[in-house]
Write a protein that holds these residues in place. Structure first.
Motif, PDB file in Angstrom:
ATOM      1  N   TYR A   1     -11.885  -6.827 -10.198  1.00 29.39           N
ATOM      2  CA  TYR A   1     -10.558  -6.224 -10.173  1.00 29.39           C
ATOM      3  C   TYR A   1      -9.984  -6.357  -8.768  1.00 29.39           C
ATOM      4  CZ  TYR A   1     -11.140  -3.918 -14.727  1.00 29.39           C
ATOM      5  OH  TYR A   1     -11.314  -3.652 -16.055  1.00 29.39           O
ATOM      6  N   HIS A   2      -8.678  -6.635  -8.703  1.00 34.35           N
ATOM      7  CA  HIS A   2      -7.966  -6.717  -7.426  1.00 34.35           C
ATOM      8  C   HIS A   2      -6.722  -5.852  -7.547  1.00 34.35           C
ATOM      9  CE1 HIS A   2      -6.744  -8.414  -3.618  1.00 34.35           C
ATOM     10  NE2 HIS A   2      -5.563  -8.709  -4.120  1.00 34.35           N
ATOM     11  N   VAL A   3      -6.522  -4.937  -6.584  1.00 40.25           N
ATOM     12  CA  VAL A   3      -5.391  -4.010  -6.619  1.00 40.25           C
ATOM     13  C   VAL A   3      -4.536  -4.226  -5.371  1.00 40.25           C
ATOM     14  CG1 VAL A   3      -4.675  -1.590  -6.790  1.00 40.25           C
ATOM     15  CG2 VAL A   3      -6.802  -2.336  -7.885  1.00 40.25           C
ATOM     16  N   PRO A   4      -3.508  -5.090  -5.466  1.00 45.90           N
ATOM     17  CA  PRO A   4      -2.630  -5.316  -4.330  1.00 45.90           C
ATOM     18  C   PRO A   4      -1.576  -4.212  -4.216  1.00 45.90           C
ATOM     19  CG  PRO A   4      -2.380  -7.039  -5.992  1.00 45.90           C
ATOM     20  CD  PRO A   4      -3.255  -5.986  -6.557  1.00 45.90           C
ATOM     21  N   LEU A   5      -1.076  -4.033  -3.003  1.00 46.35           N
ATOM     22  CA  LEU A   5      -0.002  -3.076  -2.760  1.00 46.35           C
ATOM     23  C   LEU A   5       1.095  -3.782  -1.987  1.00 46.35           C
ATOM     24  CD1 LEU A   5       0.877  -0.023  -2.952  1.00 46.35           C
ATOM     25  CD2 LEU A   5       0.002   0.186  -0.620  1.00 46.35           C
ATOM     26  N   LEU A   6       2.311  -3.752  -2.528  1.00 48.39           N
ATOM     27  CA  LEU A   6       3.501  -4.230  -1.831  1.00 48.39           C
ATOM     28  C   LEU A   6       4.225  -2.978  -1.369  1.00 48.39           C
ATOM     29  CD1 LEU A   6       4.636  -6.840  -4.506  1.00 48.39           C
ATOM     30  CD2 LEU A   6       3.106  -7.187  -2.575  1.00 48.39           C
ATOM     31  N   VAL A   7       4.519  -2.888  -0.068  1.00 48.53           N
ATOM     32  CA  VAL A   7       4.991  -1.612   0.454  1.00 48.53           C
ATOM     33  C   VAL A   7       6.059  -1.787   1.535  1.00 48.53           C
ATOM     34  CG1 VAL A   7       3.173  -1.414   2.222  1.00 48.53           C
ATOM     35  CG2 VAL A   7       4.145   0.648   1.229  1.00 48.53           C
ATOM     36  N   SER A   8       6.978  -0.830   1.567  1.00 48.16           N
ATOM     37  CA  SER A   8       7.948  -0.686   2.639  1.00 48.16           C
ATOM     38  C   SER A   8       7.919   0.789   3.047  1.00 48.16           C
ATOM     39  CB  SER A   8       9.350  -1.091   2.166  1.00 48.16           C
ATOM     40  OG  SER A   8       9.982  -0.035   1.477  1.00 48.16           O
ATOM     41  N   PRO A   9       8.665   1.190   4.051  1.00 52.46           N
ATOM     42  CA  PRO A   9       8.682   2.619   4.398  1.00 52.46           C
ATOM     43  C   PRO A   9       9.260   3.512   3.297  1.00 52.46           C
ATOM     44  CG  PRO A   9       9.495   1.298   6.226  1.00 52.46           C
ATOM     45  CD  PRO A   9       9.381   0.381   5.049  1.00 52.46           C
TER      46      PRO A   9
END
Length: 116
Positions: free
Chosen positions: A99-107
């Motif tokens: 399993y791979h759990v990516p996170l795309l994030v901004s403030p």
């Protein structure tokens, strides 16, 4: 080898989430057991899996990404920041798969999905 991995992309600056602290917990009923704490490398990834092999079991998990600390180092943020800790709870139904759990994030926003 089955494993759990993650990475963070800072969509505000268009760069990997370098230096972000990440905690991983296993959730067993009402109890949370900390499994790992890692700091993301220059590519916004971990140098090794969060959990793997016989320690990678089916069940509920929680990742905590400390993005407030990260963004406070690169831009001026309000106190308190809009997003401080991003908590992602998810389930592992088949521990024979990775399993791979990516996170795309901004403030001000985030998105996650099951990656490959």
């Amino acid at each position: 080898m089955t494993k759990l991995t993650t990475h963070v992309l800072d969509v505000y600056s268009g760069k990997p989430g370098k230096g972000i602290k990440v905690d991983l917990f296993f959730i067993n009923g009402e109890k949370k057991e900390k499994i790992n704490t890692l700091i993301l490398n220059n590519d916004g990834r971990t140098d090794k899996p969060l959990v793997e092999k016989d320690k990678f079991i089916s069940g509920k998990y929680e990742l905590i990404f400390y993005i407030g600390d990260y963004f406070n180092k690169i831009i001026e943020t309000k106190d308190p920041p809009f997003l401080d800790e991003v908590i992602v709870r998810f389930g592992i139904s088949n521990n024979q798969e990775s399993y791979h759990v990516p996170l795309l994030v901004s403030p001000w926003s985030y998105s996650t999905y099951r990656g490959s």
